[in-house]
Design a protein around this motif. Structure first.
Motif, short mmCIF file in Angstrom:
data_model
loop_
_atom_site.label_atom_id
_atom_site.label_comp_id
_atom_site.label_asym_id
_atom_site.label_seq_id
_atom_site.Cartn_x
_atom_site.Cartn_y
_atom_site.Cartn_z
N TYR A 73 -5.68 -0.04 6.22
CA TYR A 73 -5.48 -1.70 6.22
C TYR A 73 -5.28 -2.21 7.48
N GLU A 102 1.68 7.19 -5.10
CA GLU A 102 1.32 6.08 -4.31
C GLU A 102 2.29 4.82 -4.67
N ASP A 103 2.10 3.96 -3.64
CA ASP A 103 3.09 2.73 -3.74
C ASP A 103 2.06 1.83 -4.79
N THR A 107 -8.00 -1.46 -4.16
CA THR A 107 -9.31 -1.56 -4.41
C THR A 107 -9.56 -0.14 -4.89
N GLY A 108 -8.97 1.12 -4.81
CA GLY A 108 -9.15 2.28 -5.17
C GLY A 108 -9.63 3.22 -3.99
N THR A 110 -8.50 4.19 -0.96
CA THR A 110 -7.68 5.42 -0.60
C THR A 110 -7.45 6.46 -1.41
N VAL A 161 1.87 -8.01 -1.95
CA VAL A 161 3.57 -7.79 -2.20
C VAL A 161 4.15 -6.96 -0.98
P1 IMP Z 1 -6.65 0.54 -1.50
O1 IMP Z 1 -7.12 1.87 -0.82
O2 IMP Z 1 -7.40 -0.69 -1.39
O3 IMP Z 1 -6.57 0.96 -3.20
O4 IMP Z 1 -5.14 0.25 -1.05
C1 IMP Z 1 -4.11 1.16 -1.21
C2 IMP Z 1 -3.13 1.15 -0.18
O5 IMP Z 1 -3.16 -0.18 0.42
C3 IMP Z 1 -1.70 1.43 -0.62
O6 IMP Z 1 -1.26 2.61 -0.57
C4 IMP Z 1 -0.70 0.38 0.34
O7 IMP Z 1 -0.22 1.09 1.30
C5 IMP Z 1 -1.69 -0.78 0.53
N1 IMP Z 1 -1.65 -1.97 -0.19
C6 IMP Z 1 -2.56 -2.40 -1.10
N2 IMP Z 1 -2.38 -3.75 -1.57
C7 IMP Z 1 -1.15 -3.83 -0.97
C8 IMP Z 1 -0.03 -5.08 -1.21
O8 IMP Z 1 -0.04 -5.87 -1.94
N3 IMP Z 1 1.13 -4.81 -0.48
C9 IMP Z 1 1.11 -3.78 0.49
N4 IMP Z 1 0.26 -2.86 0.71
C10 IMP Z 1 -0.88 -2.87 -0.40
#
Ligand code: IMP
Length: 187
Positions: A73, A102-103, A107-108, A110, A161
């Protein structure tokens, strides 16, 4: 200025989170008895640090605990779709059951990247325990490994969030609840 002033609304209070974390811990304990090889809990840094700490203290099994980091991010609110792993596991997970903690799954990207990475280390199963899931934003389908299960605390509406470990630009992780910031903070 008081942190509370930055928060527009609270989605889950400290008490609601604590209650749900206890329920998730009970589910996990039922699935992993000491006889079937206690799992390794792997927290995804930094966002899962509070959730991992609260969850593992409720698991009365001889587990190991470790962290892994995946950066996707930067300082923004949108995943760049190509996470790197700048901080890897210390625990050897070869032949072990792993629970990735995971917190939030957005998108999935990570999770998909981390599951592939941990699978390549020879884990016998990979489960995921996420506090929040934002299904509306899923782009990447990830597959659990072996008899891995998916544990989820709450379904999250499509907001960015913060709190209980989750940040915006590395701030707000220390809020004890989960909420949404005022729009002017994000812009
Ligand atoms: P992904 O790879 O898009 O699934 O993102 C997962 C990671 O993005 C999480 O482990 C969070 O650290 C961060 N993330 C995704 N959405 C949020 C949010 O709404 N607030 C804070 N961190 C987020």
């Amino acid at each position: 200025m008081d942190l509370e002033y930055h928060v527009e609304k609270i989605l889950w209070t400290e008490q609601q989170i604590s209650h749900r974390v206890s329920e998730l811990a009970s589910e996990i304990i039922q699935d992993f008895t000491p006889q079937n090889n206690a799992p390794a809990f792997v927290g995804v840094a930094t966002g899962a640090f509070l959730f991992l700490a609260d969850l593992v203290r409720k698991i009365q099994l001889p587990i190991s605990v470790d962290f892994i980091r995946a950066d996707s991010y930067g300082l923004g609110t949108v995943s760049n779709g190509n996470p790197r792993i700048p901080f890897d596991l210390k625990v050897d997970v070869q032949g072990k059951h792993v629970i990735l903690v995971e917190d939030i799954v957005d998108t999935g990207n990570t999770l998909s990247c981390l599951i592939d990475h941990i699978k390549s280390k020879g884990a016998s199963s990979i489960s995921v325990c996420t506090l929040l899931d934002k299904p509306a934003r899923r782009k990447v389908h990830f597959e659990l490994v072996g008899k891995g299960k998916y544990y989820c605390g709450f379904e999250c509406p499509d907001y960015f969030v913060v709190g209980y470990g989750m940040d915006f630009a590395e701030l707000y992780r220390n809020l004890p609840y989960i909420g949404v910031l005022k729009p002017e903070i994000y812009s």
